[in-house]
Motif scaffolding. Structure first.
Motif, PDB file in Angstrom:
ATOM      1  N   PHE A   6     -55.154  69.452 -54.326  1.00 30.69           N
ATOM      2  CA  PHE A   6     -54.872  68.709 -55.536  1.00 30.69           C
ATOM      3  C   PHE A   6     -55.733  69.249 -56.676  1.00 30.69           C
ATOM      4  N   ALA A   7     -55.153  69.318 -57.855  1.00 30.52           N
ATOM      5  CA  ALA A   7     -55.923  69.679 -59.048  1.00 30.52           C
ATOM      6  C   ALA A   7     -56.925  68.572 -59.356  1.00 30.52           C
ATOM      7  N   PRO A   8     -58.006  68.882 -60.070  1.00 26.39           N
ATOM      8  CA  PRO A   8     -58.940  67.827 -60.470  1.00 26.39           C
ATOM      9  C   PRO A   8     -58.205  66.746 -61.270  1.00 26.39           C
ATOM     10  N   PRO A   9     -58.566  65.491 -61.090  1.00 28.41           N
ATOM     11  CA  PRO A   9     -57.869  64.413 -61.802  1.00 28.41           C
ATOM     12  C   PRO A   9     -58.111  64.490 -63.305  1.00 28.41           C
ATOM     13  N   TYR A  10     -57.128  63.980 -64.049  1.00 30.36           N
ATOM     14  CA  TYR A  10     -57.288  63.900 -65.499  1.00 30.36           C
ATOM     15  C   TYR A  10     -58.420  62.939 -65.858  1.00 30.36           C
ATOM     16  N   GLU A  11     -59.153  63.302 -66.884  1.00 31.24           N
ATOM     17  CA  GLU A  11     -60.172  62.408 -67.420  1.00 31.24           C
ATOM     18  C   GLU A  11     -59.593  61.739 -68.660  1.00 31.24           C
ATOM     19  N   ARG A 213     -33.813  55.577 -54.209  1.00 32.85           N
ATOM     20  CA  ARG A 213     -35.238  55.858 -54.123  1.00 32.85           C
ATOM     21  C   ARG A 213     -35.503  57.313 -54.491  1.00 32.85           C
ATOM     22  N   TRP A 214     -36.660  57.543 -55.133  1.00 35.58           N
ATOM     23  CA  TRP A 214     -37.037  58.881 -55.588  1.00 35.58           C
ATOM     24  C   TRP A 214     -38.507  59.113 -55.291  1.00 35.58           C
ATOM     25  N   CYS A 215     -38.889  60.371 -55.297  1.00 35.02           N
ATOM     26  CA  CYS A 215     -40.306  60.724 -55.181  1.00 35.02           C
ATOM     27  C   CYS A 215     -40.637  61.744 -56.265  1.00 35.02           C
ATOM     28  N   ILE A 216     -41.602  61.394 -57.111  1.00 34.56           N
ATOM     29  CA  ILE A 216     -42.087  62.296 -58.150  1.00 34.56           C
ATOM     30  C   ILE A 216     -43.140  63.210 -57.550  1.00 34.56           C
ATOM     31  N   THR A 217     -43.013  64.493 -57.836  1.00 29.17           N
ATOM     32  CA  THR A 217     -44.042  65.448 -57.441  1.00 29.17           C
ATOM     33  C   THR A 217     -44.463  66.229 -58.679  1.00 29.17           C
ATOM     34  N   VAL A 291     -50.676  67.794 -58.553  1.00 26.89           N
ATOM     35  CA  VAL A 291     -51.376  67.033 -59.574  1.00 26.89           C
ATOM     36  C   VAL A 291     -51.254  65.537 -59.279  1.00 26.89           C
ATOM     37  N   TRP A 292     -50.062  65.129 -58.845  1.00 27.13           N
ATOM     38  CA  TRP A 292     -49.833  63.710 -58.531  1.00 27.13           C
ATOM     39  C   TRP A 292     -48.552  63.604 -57.732  1.00 27.13           C
ATOM     40  N   ILE A 293     -48.499  62.658 -56.804  1.00 25.11           N
ATOM     41  CA  ILE A 293     -47.292  62.392 -56.015  1.00 25.11           C
ATOM     42  C   ILE A 293     -47.097  60.881 -55.990  1.00 25.11           C
ATOM     43  N   GLY A 294     -45.876  60.428 -56.174  1.00 22.64           N
ATOM     44  CA  GLY A 294     -45.641  58.987 -56.118  1.00 22.64           C
ATOM     45  C   GLY A 294     -44.168  58.645 -56.022  1.00 22.64           C
ATOM     46  N   PRO A 295     -43.831  57.572 -55.291  1.00 25.64           N
ATOM     47  CA  PRO A 295     -42.437  57.144 -55.170  1.00 25.64           C
ATOM     48  C   PRO A 295     -42.044  56.211 -56.308  1.00 25.64           C
ATOM     49  N   TYR A 296     -40.760  56.096 -56.551  1.00 32.98           N
ATOM     50  CA  TYR A 296     -40.296  55.051 -57.455  1.00 32.98           C
ATOM     51  C   TYR A 296     -38.868  54.652 -57.116  1.00 32.98           C
ATOM     52  N   GLY A 297     -38.590  53.390 -57.407  1.00 30.43           N
ATOM     53  CA  GLY A 297     -37.232  52.882 -57.414  1.00 30.43           C
ATOM     54  C   GLY A 297     -37.004  52.337 -58.807  1.00 30.43           C
ATOM     55  N   TYR A 298     -35.781  52.211 -59.225  1.00 35.39           N
ATOM     56  CA  TYR A 298     -35.565  51.766 -60.602  1.00 35.39           C
ATOM     57  C   TYR A 298     -34.772  50.468 -60.629  1.00 35.39           C
ATOM     58  N   ARG A 299     -34.893  49.807 -61.741  1.00 36.58           N
ATOM     59  CA  ARG A 299     -34.166  48.567 -61.978  1.00 36.58           C
ATOM     60  C   ARG A 299     -33.750  48.546 -63.431  1.00 36.58           C
TER      61      ARG A 299
END
Length: 546
Positions: A6-11, A213-217, A291-299
């Motif tokens: 993972f890249a260093p987190p954003y400050e 359902r989706w996954c952001i990468t 950099v970041w990974i996360g799931p999402y569903g929408y409404r």
């Protein structure tokens, strides 16, 4: 098993809590405008008001921008939003940091179905889209608000109670130093999709939730990829499901993978699982870091009314749509620009309070249209029946050979500036006026946005008026918020050089025609034979004067 880094987190920046003066008082402080929520919509509104010389209090329960973990969230900022940011003074920072694009490709399997170039229909100084992580937009807005100096931006101030009054709204606010009360002539709810204000007041939002359902990468590659928007209807490397691929600021790519409806969201977000998807897409030799990974569903949801007495709802607190085509965040930014000039004129005593009703009359139909468009995209990308699957396969197959079918391939209709329907204050409806580059008679460059940035007033573009016509303008009511500018001619008015592109953009008005452009860069009226009486009447209609 491959190990992924993972890249260093954003400050992200943070701002200090400053005890508000109401903590030292037994009575509630009174303010003309209080905005709750420092997301894109709330910050745009505060910045817009400050640029017009109007003070506001902005309350937010956090002390930073974006979300913890610095996910990309909103990333695509459309031309209309960029034009608003140009008027507010942050566009150059966005353009420098973000990724400008207009070209996109759509694939089915390994075959390119079609491509598009959004620049072909644009006459604006701003490009069709710039991609940039949402927290940067919010960061730039906060910096600009501080520069303008008129907004009381209160961090770590959480609203716990809202009480409508006959002539305003009372709020109870909790802070690290205790609670206090504050009153507002008008309260703007910009607290987002889960608005506690809307919930407390019992206002129905008519929500619906998708099973999609989706996954952001978010990922950074060592070797750059083409700066284009690529979408797959049915990617072979994602088990025949959809994929989006966008470049953002800092060389970070956002890749959205459609997932099975019954997926385990924690599992699909594991680095080794996300990494395997990327390897399937790009091959074993591509070097990258997460950099970041996360799931999402929408409404989605849509309020029946965006105005409830002295309380107005903007952005996600008023409407939420599926994330296809970047119609969510852009719509909230444009809500703010629509409401800002109206609040300014009402607060400054230059318009009646009824002008605020036109916010709902214009922006709710815009939200309904965005909901309709994004719902169609959702059905195309996630068919719900065998018939819908068959229709999609037929459309994709035909699109490879026939232009008519390409318009039916729907991976997300990109955000555009909504037209406004005909209404009492807009007898002919209204379309946006793009931010064209123009020149004064002496050759000095300007733009529509610059002309509109100089005070809260309508812009009267008078095409080649005669000196006799222009002389009648001295009879106009000086209290009407109007700035007259000639386009060509020898009238004695401040004059722009004739411009063929501007003329075509405004439907080729004949000499002597006056086009009234509202402060939000929408056409308010077109007068073929303007007189002081007809100009005043058109302005009063546009400002919803009783």
């Amino acid at each position: 098993m491959e190990t992924f880094t993972f890249a260093p987190p954003y400050e992200l920046p943070s701002w200090p809590f400053v005890p508000p003066p109401e903590l030292q008082s037994t009575s509630a402080g009174r303010h003309p405008i209080v905005i709750v929520g420092a997301g894109p919509a709330g910050l745009t509104l505060a910045c817009d008001l400050a640029s017009r010389g109007v003070r506001a209090v902005l309350l937010d329960e956090d002390d930073t921008v974006g979300v913890r973990g610095a996910s990309s969230r909103g990333i695509c900022y459309a031309q209309k939003s960029l034009e608003i940011f140009a008027r507010l003074g942050i566009y150059e920072r966005i353009a420098e940091k973000g990724i400008t694009w207009s070209f996109g490709r759509t694939f089915s399997g390994d075959t390119e179905v079609y491509n598009f170039n959004l620049k072909t229909d644009s006459v604006s100084v701003q490009p069709p889209f710039i991609n940039l992580q949402q927290f940067y937009i919010e960061w730039f807005l906060v910096d600009r608000i501080h520069e303008l100096g008129l907004t009381d931006l209160r961090w770590k101030n959480r609203v716990t109670q809202v009480t409508p009054l006959a002539d305003g709204v009372r709020l109870t606010v909790e802070t690290p130093a205790g609670s206090y009360n504050i009153e507002a002539d008008h309260l703007i709810d910009a607290t987002g999709a889960n608005s506690p204000i809307r919930t407390q007041l019992g206002i129905e939002a008519h929500p619906s939730r998708s099973t999609d359902r989706w996954c952001i990468t978010d990922v950074r590659f060592k070797k750059p990829l083409p700066v284009e928007r690529w979408t797959w209807v049915d990617a072979p490397f994602n088990e025949g499901r959809a994929v989006w691929q966008h470049l953002m600021g800092d060389g970070v790519w956002r890749i959205d993978y459609q997932m099975p409806e019954d997926c385990d969201t924690a599992y699909i977000s594991k680095p080794e699982v996300a990494g395997a998807r990327l390897r399937e897409q790009l091959g074993p030799g591509v070097e990258f870091e997460f950099v970041w990974i996360g799931p999402y569903g929408y409404r989605d949801h849509l309020l029946d009314n965006f105005r409830h007495g002295r309380i107005l709802f903007i952005g996600d607190s008023a409407h939420v749509v599926s994330p296809f085509g970047a119609r969510g965040g852009n719509s909230g930014i444009q809500d703010a620009a629509n409401l800002g000039w109206k609040l300014a004129l009402v607060t400054q005593g230059l318009a009646d309070d009824v002008l605020l009703d036109t916010y709902d009359a214009e922006r709710r139909p815009a939200a309904a249209e965005n909901l309709r468009v994004t719902s169609r995209s959702a059905r195309f990308l996630a068919p719900r029946s065998p018939a819908e699957h068959t229709m999609r396969r037929a459309v994709v197959a035909l699109a490879q050979r026939y232009p008519f079918a390409r318009a039916l391939v729907n991976t997300g209709r990109m955000s555009v500036a909504n037209d406004y329907p005909a209404a009492a204050h807009l007898p002919a409806g209204a379309k946006t006026v793009q931010n064209l580059p123009l020149r004064w008679r002496d050759g000095t460059p300007t733009t529509i946005a610059q002309l509109l940035a100089e005070g809260t007033q309508c812009l009267g573009l008078w095409f080649a008026p005669t000196r006799a016509q222009a002389s009648t303008a001295t009879d106009l009511d000086a209290s009407l918020p109007l700035r007259l500018v000639a386009v060509g001619g020898e009238s004695g008015l401040p004059a722009l050089q004739p411009d063929d592109v501007l003329a075509r953009h405004l439907d080729n008005p004949a000499p002597g025609t006056l086009c009234i452009v509202r402060p939000d860069a929408y056409r308010g009226a077109l007068l073929n034979d303007p007189t002081p009486a007809s100009i005043a009447a058109a302005l009063r209609t546009a400002l919803a004067h009783r």
